[in-house]
Design a protein around this motif. Structure first.
Motif, PDB file in Angstrom:
ATOM      1  N   ARG B 127       0.808  -1.223   0.000  1.00 57.72           N
ATOM      2  CA  ARG B 127       0.000   0.000   0.000  1.00 57.72           C
ATOM      3  C   ARG B 127       0.839   1.269   0.000  1.00 57.72           C
ATOM      4  NH1 ARG B 127      -3.233   1.392   3.639  1.00 57.72           N
ATOM      5  NH2 ARG B 127      -5.091   1.905   2.442  1.00 57.72           N
ATOM      6  N   TYR B 129       1.212   3.712  -2.154  1.00 53.85           N
ATOM      7  CA  TYR B 129       0.506   4.926  -2.613  1.00 53.85           C
ATOM      8  C   TYR B 129      -0.410   5.495  -1.530  1.00 53.85           C
ATOM      9  CZ  TYR B 129       1.779   3.467  -7.403  1.00 53.85           C
ATOM     10  OH  TYR B 129       2.448   3.113  -8.532  1.00 53.85           O
ATOM     11  N   ALA B 130      -1.349   4.637  -1.086  1.00 49.04           N
ATOM     12  CA  ALA B 130      -2.348   5.130  -0.142  1.00 49.04           C
ATOM     13  C   ALA B 130      -1.705   5.528   1.183  1.00 49.04           C
ATOM     14  CB  ALA B 130      -3.420   4.069   0.074  1.00 49.04           C
ATOM     15  N   ALA B 131      -0.737   4.734   1.624  1.00 50.77           N
ATOM     16  CA  ALA B 131      -0.131   5.003   2.925  1.00 50.77           C
ATOM     17  C   ALA B 131       0.691   6.285   2.910  1.00 50.77           C
ATOM     18  CB  ALA B 131       0.737   3.822   3.344  1.00 50.77           C
ATOM     19  N   ASN B 132       1.120   6.711   1.717  1.00 50.45           N
ATOM     20  CA  ASN B 132       1.930   7.926   1.649  1.00 50.45           C
ATOM     21  C   ASN B 132       1.154   9.119   1.105  1.00 50.45           C
ATOM     22  OD1 ASN B 132       4.901   7.349   2.435  1.00 50.45           O
ATOM     23  ND2 ASN B 132       4.176   5.556   1.332  1.00 50.45           N
ATOM     24  N   GLY B 133      -0.140   8.989   1.114  1.00 47.75           N
ATOM     25  CA  GLY B 133      -0.973  10.130   0.759  1.00 47.75           C
ATOM     26  C   GLY B 133      -1.050  10.432  -0.726  1.00 47.75           C
TER      27      GLY B 133
ATOM     28  N   PHE C 122      -8.677   0.290  -0.153  1.00 44.55           N
ATOM     29  CA  PHE C 122      -9.527   1.059   0.758  1.00 44.55           C
ATOM     30  C   PHE C 122      -8.668   1.690   1.848  1.00 44.55           C
ATOM     31  CE2 PHE C 122     -14.012   0.157  -0.246  1.00 44.55           C
ATOM     32  CZ  PHE C 122     -13.809  -0.675  -1.328  1.00 44.55           C
ATOM     33  N   GLN C 123      -9.224   2.746   2.434  1.00 43.27           N
ATOM     34  CA  GLN C 123      -8.525   3.410   3.537  1.00 43.27           C
ATOM     35  C   GLN C 123      -8.368   2.415   4.687  1.00 43.27           C
ATOM     36  OE1 GLN C 123     -10.738   6.468   5.702  1.00 43.27           O
ATOM     37  NE2 GLN C 123      -9.077   7.878   5.281  1.00 43.27           N
ATOM     38  N   LYS C 124      -7.137   2.311   5.180  1.00 46.32           N
ATOM     39  CA  LYS C 124      -6.870   1.291   6.195  1.00 46.32           C
ATOM     40  C   LYS C 124      -7.549   1.638   7.527  1.00 46.32           C
ATOM     41  CE  LYS C 124      -3.048  -1.470   7.994  1.00 46.32           C
ATOM     42  NZ  LYS C 124      -3.608  -2.730   7.511  1.00 46.32           N
ATOM     43  N   ASP C 131      -4.136   8.769   4.642  1.00 45.57           N
ATOM     44  CA  ASP C 131      -4.351   7.563   3.830  1.00 45.57           C
ATOM     45  C   ASP C 131      -5.398   7.873   2.775  1.00 45.57           C
ATOM     46  OD1 ASP C 131      -5.212   5.062   2.813  1.00 45.57           O
ATOM     47  OD2 ASP C 131      -4.542   4.054   4.644  1.00 45.57           O
ATOM     48  N   GLY C 133      -6.789   5.931   0.594  1.00 45.11           N
ATOM     49  CA  GLY C 133      -7.594   4.804   0.108  1.00 45.11           C
ATOM     50  C   GLY C 133      -9.071   5.145  -0.006  1.00 45.11           C
ATOM     51  N   LEU C 134      -9.803   4.302  -0.725  1.00 43.64           N
ATOM     52  CA  LEU C 134     -11.240   4.503  -0.931  1.00 43.64           C
ATOM     53  C   LEU C 134     -11.976   4.531   0.402  1.00 43.64           C
ATOM     54  CD1 LEU C 134     -12.450   2.176  -3.838  1.00 43.64           C
ATOM     55  CD2 LEU C 134     -12.535   4.664  -3.744  1.00 43.64           C
TER      56      LEU C 134
END
Lengths: 295, 309, 423
Positions: B127, B129-133, C122-124, C131, C133-134
């Motif tokens: 993760r 991408y998501a974890a780093n904003g 998704f958002q963790k 985060d 995520g979706l």
């Protein structure tokens, strides 16, 4: 639990018997390749689809189940013809990649039709001589696989007869060796190719029925593994070599089962592929090495 | 918008995968090994960003490099075989790679959480991408940066001598050799280049999907990789892009409104496309016409040189 | 089940009629989305799931639709997408539903591999603005692989809890068949669910209840979940999902002389393996299967060979409600099984949550509504299941579902033990 001699021998026997399926599929690939120098990736899909049609016909009409082994190949022959017309007939013969791609399209199309007709649910497939299990001392032979072997040997004999003893076979071989010269001699290339697709289609249909009967269940899941195994058999047997494909089919079946016994299922296929590499490096012409090398 | 940005990521990644097969097809090699390099890139870069907590950029580069290294090693034995033999040999390579990752179990505790590839349970939570904003637009720009670089590079190569050499080997190996082309160098370089691009695509895939397992890297994906350049045509790098848009954008996502018919039409439309345009959606004639329209048409060299493939 | 049809038919027609009339009164609609494999070899997952989902949505509307906060009544509507057991398609559909539709919650995907990937985008952690995520609630029905829902706080599952099921199963087997001592088995190793459940759950549960491995104790295996899982696989005789030849495995099973065989795989190879065992005249005293095989597929593929096999399942038509769902699923062209039946429960859970949190159901409140529904799901402690009450494991987003043990008997799954009374 150790592995003893009986285990090894039995694994090889079972593998060889099952290998007749691989031999038939490999034969189909090699014949089409020999005739047109092209690859038909929809081949295994049409084989399985034919087996489904055979199954549907005996289920819907209540015919004896052994007829599935005749109706299936007929259906596959028809599908083979359809694949030829849609994927090969109207694409320029010099174009190698377009028919390959079209046959991939046909693979998806045929599989999806089967999947939609059955909702992807595996169906029970009848086996002939299923209740027979011959035992000789420590060894056992599955009756249904012996039936499968017998049928495939007959099919191969008929095929050899057609190819080497009839005018049709002569035409097929002529088109495969010198398409333009054959055309000049009055042999209709397209017609010969179409017949090759029908004949190989029927062979595939037989293989599809037999694979399904050997498992006892049929599912579109069978398509991809059979395609891959068939291609390996074709290469090990030597491209275009008919006896090569037959021997290689049995050999791959036997070795596969032996590798399974020795190395377990997670590594089995790695060894099958290594076997293929051994052949590619040391015997690129195949088991008999008599077939003309083609690309 | 997230949906369209997601789709753009998919299109970008698949374009790179298709281009990795495209270079090899130019030299006449039909390789199904690309998915093997793709898998290597995916796992290597995933392991680097998740277990070793690398930034994604070095992670991707190393993944691409390892993919290229394996391609280089595959390139030499691949010289020995052609046509169908090469197809089968490369399937075997991809399957061995897949089976390697199928058996790979490398679980490490990072910040108190157990992560890493867990054989059949798959490699979860890649993760970065998501974890780093990074939001979906950032990721789209990141993916397409690579797509643009690779496409520009390949487009440029095709305009200079290298492209002519590659195509010469593809058109007639013997003739090329007699005119002094080093076949070994050309084919192995093409394989290595294809491996690097596939490895890069794999790394991008792993981070977009956040999860990989061995089943992702099936023979089916290998056929998709070669399908794009064949469907799009070998006359231009844009053919591959158009084919990916056609498959991912139209056949898979665009036809959802057709319900169950979509799955059946998928194969049927590929058959029709190949019958109508056997040399690809963007064949030599189209390329020529576009060049003429743009006024950049070089009269020589363009005339459907890939017409027969 | 079949003889109920003629009796139920008028009732169903009346219900259909009222469904035709009711939209005229309902002014607004509440949209939910479902997705799963409707193409590819695992199409039956999507077909079954959608069939049950459709029936459940109709049921909600027949009984007055969904009550919104200010007393308004809304009709429930659903859309269904094909994600083909493919990670990219599952992610794509999730994004499409979240960003292009007004769906409040999603039910899907059906395949565990696709779910593992999809949950990852998704958002963790809820409310973690760093985060990206979706942010969209999911309540999955079919994907059953262990421990998926904790990947994100937005993802919930209503799938069976296998560690508990197999623990109780072996306790029951030990009590019911005191003569059976030894055990042997195999699994489909390339599928995460069958492999993981077998090597981390089933074999350990058997150990816990005093069964011995037929070919000598497996190193590292204690009664603890996951102990010695690699050694379990090495000591077993396994196969792959698309395998066609089971002769070596069946021989190993027979040679083990075990009293109990474990066959942990999905319907296609379960049938292949069972048929081969039958041909080899391997006659165990008992066979135990994987939860996923307690479905109609096995009964279509190999009713004879499966005879006597015991499987724990979270769905069986043993209550009036479950019977009704099984019948409605058939009418919609699918089958209710332990996977798809959860779609019914999920729709009822969603109705309950929406009615309790009081959503605005307008385009402006969409984001807030989705968040409220997620929070509502998280606070649930107990939900109504088709065969009994379902406990929610709140911090993991998972469920503890009631279950029964079924046995293949003359081409049907018959309930042989009902532990619900004892729970």
């Amino acid at each position: 639990m150790g592995i003893d001699f009986v285990d090894i021998a039995q694994a090889i026997i079972d593998g060889l018997l099952f290998g007749s399926t691989y031999a038939l599929i490999g034969l189909g690939f090699t014949l089409i390749f020999g005739a047109m120098h092209k690859l038909n990736l929809a081949y295994a899909a049409s084989a399985i689809a034919g087996a489904y049609v055979g199954l549907a016909m005996i289920t819907l009409t209540g015919l004896p189940s052994v007829l599935a082994f005749f109706l299936g190949p007929i259906a596959s022959g028809v599908i083979g013809f359809a694949v030829y017309v849609t994927c090969f007939r109207y694409i320029p013969t010099t174009n190698m990649l377009a028919p390959l791609m079209a046959s991939i399209g046909a693979l998806f199309f045929i599989d999806e039709i089967v999947i939609h007709a059955t909702a992807g649910s595996p169906l029970s497939f009848p086996a002939v001589m299923e209740d027979i299990y011959l035992e000789f001392g420590d060894f056992g032979f599955r009756g249904d696989l012996i039936f499968v072997l017998a049928i495939s040997l007959i099919a191969m004999a008929v095929l050899m007869y057609i190819l080497f003893r009839t005018r049709l076979g002569l035409a097929t071989r002529a088109v495969s060796q010198q398409p333009i010269a054959a055309e000049l001699c009055g042999i209709a290339g397209h017609r010969t190719n179409a017949i090759t697709f029908v004949v190989t289609g029927a062979l595939g249909g037989l293989a599809g029925c037999m694979a399904a009967a050997a498992v006892g269940v049929i599912s579109p899941l069978l398509t991809v593994p059979i395609t891959v195994k068939g291609l390996i058999v074709t290469v090990i047997g030597g491209l275009g070599s008919i006896p090569g494909a037959i021997i290689a089919g049995f050999a791959v079946g036997g070795f596969e089962n032996l590798f399974l016994l020795l190395f377990g299922v997670n590594q089995r296929d790695i060894y099958v592929f290594l076997l293929l590499f051994v052949f590619l490096v040391f015997r690129p012409g195949g088991v008999f090495d008599t077939a003309i090398e083609r690309d | 918008m997230a949906f369209y940005f997601g789709l753009l990521q998919t299109i970008g990644i698949h374009t790179l995968l298709g281009l990795s097969a495209y270079i090899l097809l130019l030299t006449g090699q039909l390789s199904l090994a690309q998915v093997g390099f793709f898998a290597i890139g995916a796992y290597v870069s995933g392991i680097l960003t998740v277990i070793f907590e690398y930034h994604i950029v070095p992670g991707l580069f190393l993944g691409a490099l390892v993919g290229g290294l394996f391609a280089f090693l595959v390139g030499f034995p691949a010289l020995r075989v052609k046509g169908l033999m090469l197809v089968v040999a490369t399937i075997a390579f991809s399957e061995i790679v897949r089976l390697f990752f199928f058996n790979l179990n490398w679980r490490v505790s990072v910040n108190g959480v157990e992560v890493g590839p867990d054989s059949t349970q798959g490699f979860r939570e890649i993760r970065f991408y998501a974890a780093n904003g990074w939001d979906t637009l950032d990721v789209v720009l990141f993916v397409w940066l690579f797509v643009v670089i690779v496409m520009a590079l390949l487009w440029w190569l095709d305009r200079v001598r290298v492209g002519a050499t590659l195509r010469a080997v593809g058109a007639d190996e013997l003739a090329a050799q007699s005119s002094g082309v080093n076949i070994v160098a050309v084919k192995v370089s093409a394989m290595t280049g294809g491996g690097i691009i596939a490895g890069l695509a794999g790394g991008l895939y792993a981070h977009s999907a956040t999860y990989v397992d061995h089943l992702t890297f099936s023979v089916l994906l290998a056929t998709f990789a070669v399908a794009y350049p064949i469907l799009g045509g070998l006359s231009s790098v844009f053919g591959t892009l158009i084919a990916v848009i056609f498959v991912q954008g139209v056949l898979i996502e665009g036809m959802r409104f057709l319900g169950d018919w979509r799955n059946i039409l998928f194969g049927l439309l590929i058959i029709i496309a190949m019958n109508v345009r056997p040399a690809g959606l963007i064949d030599g004639k189209v390329v020529l016409r576009i060049r003429e329209a743009l006024g950049t048409g070089k009269k020589s060299g363009g005339e459907g040189h890939a017409e027969t493939r | 089940m079949f003889n109920l049809k003629p009796i139920m038919k008028p009732a169903v027609m009346a219900a259909a009629l009222s469904a035709l009339i009711s939209p005229a009164f309902a002014e607004e609609t509440v949209l939910i989305a479902g997705w799963g494999a409707k193409s590819g070899p695992l199409r039956s997952f999507g077909v079954n799931s959608e069939a049950v989902l459709k029936a459940a949505v109709k049921e909600v509307n027949d009984s007055g639709g969904i009550m919104l906060s200010d007393g308004r009544n809304a009709t429930l509507e659903y859309i269904y997408f094909d994600s083909a057991c493919n990670a990219e398609q599952a992610i794509s559909v999730a994004r499409k539903v979240a960003s292009e539709t007004s769906a409040l919650i999603g039910i899907g995907p059906t395949c565990s591999g696709a779910a593992a990937a999809m949950f990852g985008v998704f958002q963790k952690t809820v409310g973690d603005d760093s985060d990206t995520g979706l942010q969209f609630p999911i309540l999955t029905d079919t994907a059953v692989r262990n421990g998926l829902a904790k990947i994100s706080q937005w993802t919930f599952r209503n799938t069976p809890n296998e560690p508990d099921m197999y623990d109780k199963l072996f306790a029951w087997v030990a009590k019911t068949y005191p003569d059976l001592k030894t055990i042997y088995g195999g699994t489909e190793t390339d599928q995460g669910h069958s492999n993981g459940t077998y090597s981390k759950v089933i074999v350990q549960a058997s150990k816990r209840h005093g069964f011995d491995w037929a070919t000598g104790a497996i190193e590292g295996v204690t009664g603890d979940l996951g102990s010695g899982s690699t050694e379990v696989l090495d000591s077993s005789s396994n196969w792959l999902m698309a395998d066609t030849n089971f002769s070596v495995q069946a021989r190993a099973f027979k040679k083990s002389n075990a009293d109990i065989y474990i066959i942990s795989s999905h319907p296609f190879t379960t049938c292949g393996m069972l048929k081969e065992l039958k041909r080899r005249r391997a006659e165990p005293k008992l066979m135990i299967g994987l939860t996923s095989s307690s479905s109609a597929e096995v009964m279509k593929g190999c009713p004879d060979a499966a005879e006597g096999m015991i499987i724990p399942t979270s769905f069986a038509p043993i209550t009036p409600a479950a019977e009704k769902v099984a019948m409605l699923a058939n009418e919609n062209g699918g089958d209710a099984d332990l996977h798809s039946a959860a779609a019914w429960e999920n729709v009822m859970i969603i109705k309950r949550v929406i009615e309790s949190v009081g959503i605005g159901n307008t385009p402006e409140t969409l984001v807030a509504d989705r968040r409220m529904i997620r929070d509502g799901l998280e606070t649930l402690e107990m939900t109504d299941g088709l065969i009994g009450e379902v406990q929610r494991v709140q911090d993991e987003g998972e469920a503890l579902k009631p279950y029964v043990f079924v046995q293949a008997t003359e081409g049907k799954w018959a309930v042989i033990h009902d532990p619900r009374a004892m729970q």
